[in-house]
Design a protein around this motif. Structure first.
Motif, short mmCIF file in Angstrom:
data_model
loop_
_atom_site.label_atom_id
_atom_site.label_comp_id
_atom_site.label_asym_id
_atom_site.label_seq_id
_atom_site.Cartn_x
_atom_site.Cartn_y
_atom_site.Cartn_z
N UNK B 8 2.02 60.32 -12.57
CA UNK B 8 2.74 59.89 -14.46
C UNK B 8 3.84 59.68 -14.14
N UNK B 9 4.56 60.95 -14.22
CA UNK B 9 5.73 60.39 -14.08
C UNK B 9 6.66 59.16 -13.02
N UNK B 10 6.21 59.36 -11.76
CA UNK B 10 6.64 57.96 -11.01
C UNK B 10 6.02 57.17 -11.16
N UNK B 11 5.44 56.54 -11.83
CA UNK B 11 4.40 55.39 -12.44
C UNK B 11 5.05 54.95 -13.83
N UNK B 12 5.77 55.85 -14.66
CA UNK B 12 6.43 55.61 -16.37
C UNK B 12 7.91 55.19 -14.92
N UNK B 13 8.59 55.92 -14.21
CA UNK B 13 10.13 55.86 -13.15
C UNK B 13 10.02 54.08 -12.99
N UNK B 14 9.02 53.48 -12.32
CA UNK B 14 8.52 52.59 -11.15
C UNK B 14 8.13 51.93 -12.28
N UNK B 16 9.92 51.77 -15.51
CA UNK B 16 11.39 51.59 -16.73
C UNK B 16 12.73 51.29 -15.66
N UNK B 17 12.50 51.54 -14.29
CA UNK B 17 13.63 50.72 -13.28
C UNK B 17 13.39 49.98 -13.55
N UNK B 18 11.88 48.87 -13.65
CA UNK B 18 11.83 47.89 -12.93
C UNK B 18 11.66 47.27 -11.85
N UNK B 19 11.53 48.33 -10.72
CA UNK B 19 10.95 48.76 -9.42
C UNK B 19 10.68 46.57 -9.00
N UNK B 20 11.47 46.08 -8.10
CA UNK B 20 10.78 44.63 -7.84
C UNK B 20 9.89 44.24 -7.26
N UNK B 21 9.24 45.20 -6.18
CA UNK B 21 7.98 44.75 -5.49
C UNK B 21 7.06 45.39 -6.36
N UNK B 22 7.41 46.70 -7.25
CA UNK B 22 5.75 47.12 -7.94
C UNK B 22 5.22 46.01 -8.90
N UNK B 23 6.57 45.24 -9.23
CA UNK B 23 5.89 44.52 -10.44
C UNK B 23 5.90 43.06 -9.65
N UNK B 24 6.05 42.63 -8.50
CA UNK B 24 5.15 41.58 -7.60
C UNK B 24 4.30 41.85 -7.30
N UNK B 200 1.87 59.26 1.30
CA UNK B 200 2.16 59.18 -0.02
C UNK B 200 1.64 58.91 -1.19
N UNK B 201 1.13 60.54 -1.35
CA UNK B 201 0.01 59.90 -2.57
C UNK B 201 0.65 60.00 -4.06
N UNK B 202 1.84 61.08 -4.48
CA UNK B 202 3.09 60.55 -5.26
C UNK B 202 2.75 58.83 -5.96
N UNK B 203 3.21 57.81 -4.88
CA UNK B 203 3.12 56.53 -5.47
C UNK B 203 1.74 55.99 -5.67
N UNK B 204 1.20 56.67 -4.45
CA UNK B 204 -0.54 56.20 -4.83
C UNK B 204 -0.92 56.02 -6.04
N UNK B 205 -0.80 57.65 -6.81
CA UNK B 205 -1.35 57.92 -7.98
C UNK B 205 -0.19 57.73 -8.93
#
Lengths: 289, 232
Positions: B8-14, B16-24, B200-205
């Motif tokens: 959950x933390x990682x999701x929020x981080x992703x 709010x930091x605007x990770x371009x790949x995740x955004x795409x 990478x379970x954290x990223x998957x979650x």
């Protein structure tokens, strides 16, 4: 009035969706056009069929962009088991192949479906097992270890997906003249990562390539390497292009460039250095002809 | 549990930091799903209404096939489309395999039967007497249709939602026809599968939370549309 309002809402919603699609269309259409007008022609597309180990280890994320930039090519990487990758080659569905099952590869080359066959790199397979090591296997001799596991009916987890690793495993059973069957032999039919996770849960032995093991070790604290280092455990990768004379829709120009790129000195250096920082050792070792 | 919180933390981080790949990847997921459900709605709604209201030869047979299509496993849809789009296949010239368009095709194939079948069910339930009354009051055909559509609004939106649910949850076909190519056909579900296989379970979650938020937003919009007070 009521009807109108409903219609307007519906219409607005449709517009919203349409604008979302509209955006995408203009975006995808505009992008190549811009490039055409401004700098260089639109990149050509090349399909690379490869194994999961090269993708899951992260190697492709490093070298594919290099190749794309140098040659103005868009590489479509399809990461599947070696068996499926080779099948894509024989059907002409891919342009270049990067795989690791020499015996099966040889058959494809001999059939004339692939040409320009070049050795690229190697790493090694390791036998991983539960920390308690119930079958008590160790050392370098993989054939002896497999035999011991079969004799003691230790749990063995197999990929069972016709991948390079699966083919390797089968060749070892065959050399032992053992038919792996029974409750102790579990076939997952999945990729390396997932199979390792099954092994960790079921406390079984599993044959894996070292790159995937190193990348996943942190999640697999019930397992450790039990057998490594023997000659039989060498894992060799080859690159090749699909024969354009046999499959007329193949992009042979870029595939040829890709084969050349993979054995190029500069690329080989990048491969050697890949993973050194993170794991303290190379995941793949340069091994050209 | 810890993993869940980390995810959950990682999701929020992703986000709010605007990770371009995740955004795409998120943007592509949204685009592909909306286009697929739009196409399914544009075809499935009229088809469902037709199947619900009119009686013609072969109608039951057609209904049977559409109802069966609701259970069409996405990997089967994916396999068929892959075979059609192969270079050696009948549509090979189009060079569509491993493109977002191919994913849309697969998603339409699995969601169209749901939209069609549920729409037709709604229209089959319309009271004959009401139809008679509408006609008796002198409504034209178009007016009759509009009244019936309005009457069945809740069921129609439910049909679209069910179709959307199928589309956004779909992974087997998207993996097969899309190929999970970085920066091209990687959508949230296929990325989750890949990250799991990488361990990478954290990223998957984290990605699963993003996917759920996306589903929540779209479903909320549709639910709002569905539950609007009918009489103001």
């Amino acid at each position: 009035m009521r009807k109108n309002r409903l219609l307007i809402t519906l219409f607005a919603f449709m517009l919203l969706i349409l604008s979302a699609c509209g955006n995408s269309d203009t975006k995808t259409n505009a992008a190549p056009k811009e490039k055409k007008a401004a700098e260089k022609p639109a990149p050509t597309e090349m399909i690379l069929a490869t194994t999961t180990s090269t993708q899951d280890s992260g190697l492709l994320d490093v070298i594919i962009p290099m190749f794309e930039k140098e040659n103005n090519v868009k590489v479509k990487t399809i990461a599947v088991g070696t068996g499926q990758a080779l099948e894509m080659g024989t059907k002409g569905e891919a342009d270049a192949l990067l795989v690791h099952a020499p015996a099966a590869e040889k058959a494809v080359v001999d059939a004339g479906d692939a040409i320009n066959y070049k050795r690229v790199m190697y790493n090694d397979f390791v036998l991983v097992g539960p920390k308690e090591n119930p079958a008590d296997v160790s050392g370098q001799d993989i054939k002896a270890a497999f035999k011991k596991i079969a004799d003691t009916k230790g749990v063995f987890i197999s990929r069972g997906d016709d991948s390079g690793t699966h083919k390797k495993e089968l060749s070892i059973w065959q050399a032992d003249t053992i038919k792996p069957e029974g409750e102790w032999y579990v076939s997952t039919g999945q990729g390396m990562g997932q199979t390792l996770q099954v092994a960790a849960e079921k406390k079984g032995y599993v044959l894996t390539d070292r790159a995937t093991w190193l990348a996943q070790e942190k999640n697999l604290n019930t397992l450790k390497i039990v057998v490594e280092g023997g000659q039989d455990l060498m894992n060799i990768y080859h690159v090749m292009q699909v024969n354009p004379e046999k499959h007329n829709m193949v992009n042979s120009k870029d595939a040829e460039k890709f084969v050349k790129f993979m054995v190029d000195k500069k690329t080989q250096e990048v491969i050697e250095n890949f993973g050194k920082k993170e794991y303290g050792q190379s995941l793949f070792i340069s091994y050209t002809e | 549990m810890e993993l869940l919180i980390d995810g959950l933390k990682k999701a929020i981080e992703m986000i709010f930091t605007g990770n371009p790949e995740v955004f795409a990847i998120t943007w592509l997921t949204l685009k592909v799903c909306l286009i697929a459900i739009l196409i399914s709605t544009l075809i499935g709604l009229p088809l469902g209404i037709l199947l619900g209201l009119s009686r013609f030869r072969g109608r039951r047979f057609l209904l049977l096939f559409i109802n069966m299509g609701m259970g069409l496993p996405p990997v089967v849809a994916g396999l068929w489309i892959t075979m059609f789009l192969w270079r050696s296949g009948p549509l090979g010239e189009w060079r569509l395999l491993y493109s977002p368009t191919a994913i849309v095709m697969a998603q339409v194939l699995v969601s169209l039967p749901i939209v069609t079948s549920l729409t037709s069910s709604a229209f089959q339930q319309i009271n004959e007497k009401m139809l008679l009354q509408i006609k008796a009051l002198g409504a034209t055909r178009l007016q009759t249709l509009m009244i019936l559509v309005k009457q069945s609004k809740i069921a129609i939106v439910a049909a679209i939602m069910a179709g959307f649910g199928r589309v956004i949850a779909e992974v087997g076909a998207a993996m097969m026809v899309g190929g999970n190519i970085q920066g091209d056909t990687r959508i949230l579900t296929t990325t989750i599968v890949m990250e799991v296989s990488k361990g990478n379970f954290d990223i998957a979650l984290a990605l699963s939370f993003i996917l759920l938020s996306l589903a929540l937003m779209i479903t909320a919009a549709l639910t709002f549309l569905q539950q609007r007070r009918r009489f103001s």
